[in-house]
Enzyme design. Sequence first.
Site, short mmCIF file in Angstrom:
data_model
loop_
_atom_site.label_atom_id
_atom_site.label_comp_id
_atom_site.label_asym_id
_atom_site.label_seq_id
_atom_site.Cartn_x
_atom_site.Cartn_y
_atom_site.Cartn_z
N ASP A 196 -3.44 -18.85 2.41
CA ASP A 196 -4.33 -19.72 1.60
C ASP A 196 -5.15 -20.62 2.52
O ASP A 196 -6.35 -20.79 2.33
CB ASP A 196 -3.53 -20.53 0.57
CG ASP A 196 -2.23 -21.08 1.11
OD1 ASP A 196 -1.79 -20.65 2.20
OD2 ASP A 196 -1.64 -21.96 0.46
N LYS A 241 2.46 -15.54 4.68
CA LYS A 241 2.86 -16.49 3.63
C LYS A 241 4.38 -16.57 3.68
O LYS A 241 5.08 -16.25 2.71
CB LYS A 241 2.34 -15.98 2.28
CG LYS A 241 2.46 -16.96 1.14
CD LYS A 241 1.46 -18.08 1.17
CE LYS A 241 1.68 -19.02 -0.01
NZ LYS A 241 0.95 -20.28 0.09
N ASP A 245 -12.89 -8.79 3.86
CA ASP A 245 -14.06 -8.81 2.96
C ASP A 245 -14.66 -10.20 2.93
O ASP A 245 -15.88 -10.38 2.91
CB ASP A 245 -13.67 -8.41 1.53
CG ASP A 245 -13.84 -6.91 1.29
OD1 ASP A 245 -13.71 -6.14 2.25
OD2 ASP A 245 -14.10 -6.52 0.13
N ASP A 287 -6.93 -6.92 3.92
CA ASP A 287 -7.95 -6.33 3.05
C ASP A 287 -8.84 -7.43 2.49
O ASP A 287 -10.07 -7.38 2.54
CB ASP A 287 -7.22 -5.57 1.92
CG ASP A 287 -8.16 -4.74 1.07
OD1 ASP A 287 -9.35 -4.67 1.40
OD2 ASP A 287 -7.68 -4.15 0.07
N TYR A 340 0.81 -1.23 0.00
CA TYR A 340 0.00 0.00 0.00
C TYR A 340 0.84 1.27 0.00
O TYR A 340 0.30 2.37 -0.09
CB TYR A 340 -0.97 -0.01 1.19
CG TYR A 340 -2.09 -0.98 0.93
CD1 TYR A 340 -1.87 -2.35 1.05
CD2 TYR A 340 -3.34 -0.56 0.51
CE1 TYR A 340 -2.86 -3.26 0.78
CE2 TYR A 340 -4.34 -1.47 0.24
CZ TYR A 340 -4.09 -2.81 0.38
OH TYR A 340 -5.09 -3.71 0.09
#
Length: 341
Positions: A206, A173, A234, A230, A125
């Site tokens: 994942d 990750k 959602d 993010d 970001y």
Amino acid sequence: MARYDISLITGDGIGPELAAAAKKILETISDRSSTKFSIREVEAGDAALKKHGKALPDSTVDVVKKSQACLKAPVGESAADVIIVLRRMFDLYANVRPARSYPNIPALSRNVDLVTVRENTEDVYLGWEFNTDEDTVVALRVTSRKASQRIAEYAFKTAEARNGKRKVVAVHKSNVMRKGDGLFASVCKEVAKRHPKIQYSELYVDAASMNLIRNPEEFDVIVTTNLFGDILSDEAAQVVGGLGMGPAANIGEGFALFEPVHGAAFDIAGKNAANPSSILLSAKMMAEWLADKHRDQKIAEEGRRIEDAIIKLLAKNQKTKDIGGALTTTQFADLVAKSMY
Ligand code: ATP
């Protein structure tokens, strides 16, 4: 009697309709309790860009700076020029997104009560993307010990403060991004040692996204990096019934900004069809934060009334279209206001 100065960014798309609903509820609290709000509405977003040549006009920044907290409706295409700038300006390092099951909402699970604590200042970001040639772009993903430490601390404190399962899972990750996510994971593990009463675990992103669908009830506090947060928040919002119910907080040391998780939803803008719960629950989070900061239990109570009223209405199947009801934005907000006291 406590008085709070709130800046209210009206935004784009469904933004002004949500802002009006939030204003109504804050004014109801001011009318009916000893907690008083002075609300200053300000513009930011696509409409502001057209009108003032700047998505985040200086006049808006001035009002936000003078306020004790900001409530922000969603903005449109220029969202990055508003929210990312505000997050940086006020060093709002923690993005907190609860996902909770409410009655009578079509959802994947009925028993979810989790919160995503997303690092809000770095990762991709920062926007550091460069062309190495015409056809290749390199994007930099930034992870620092300092930012990882303070978000991990915030997550563990959240797990300690809430009435939940007392668990933190760090999502990353590190098997691929060995250095960056390796640092994030090792910092989370160190911080976990300082909070022995909280059960700590780790998941690759994942696996986390799969488990959020498979066993969403198992989660309590998820701490993760900016981009993963993010996406996962959602997903979590959808698991409990969609974006229209999703509130969020952007928390800094001295200031905080509250906003729905969703965007400007232009497809339903101007139709009085949006679910205002996302911004009303964001207002509840604002009340909690102000309560904590100013040691004011009264405002915390007024915040709880907002959520209790929403739950009461949903239990009676009084709801907006997005979650299978027939009420308009204004009808739902009016009913929330009436049910609060
Ligand atoms: P962004 O990229 O800014 O997040 P987006 O265009 O991907 O925005 P949103 O605006 O977040 O998507 O919303 C996706 C869809 O969800 C909308 O098109 C709308 O139909 C629905 N939606 C979002 N928020 C609400 C709400 N408060 N009430 C009802 N429906 C909503």
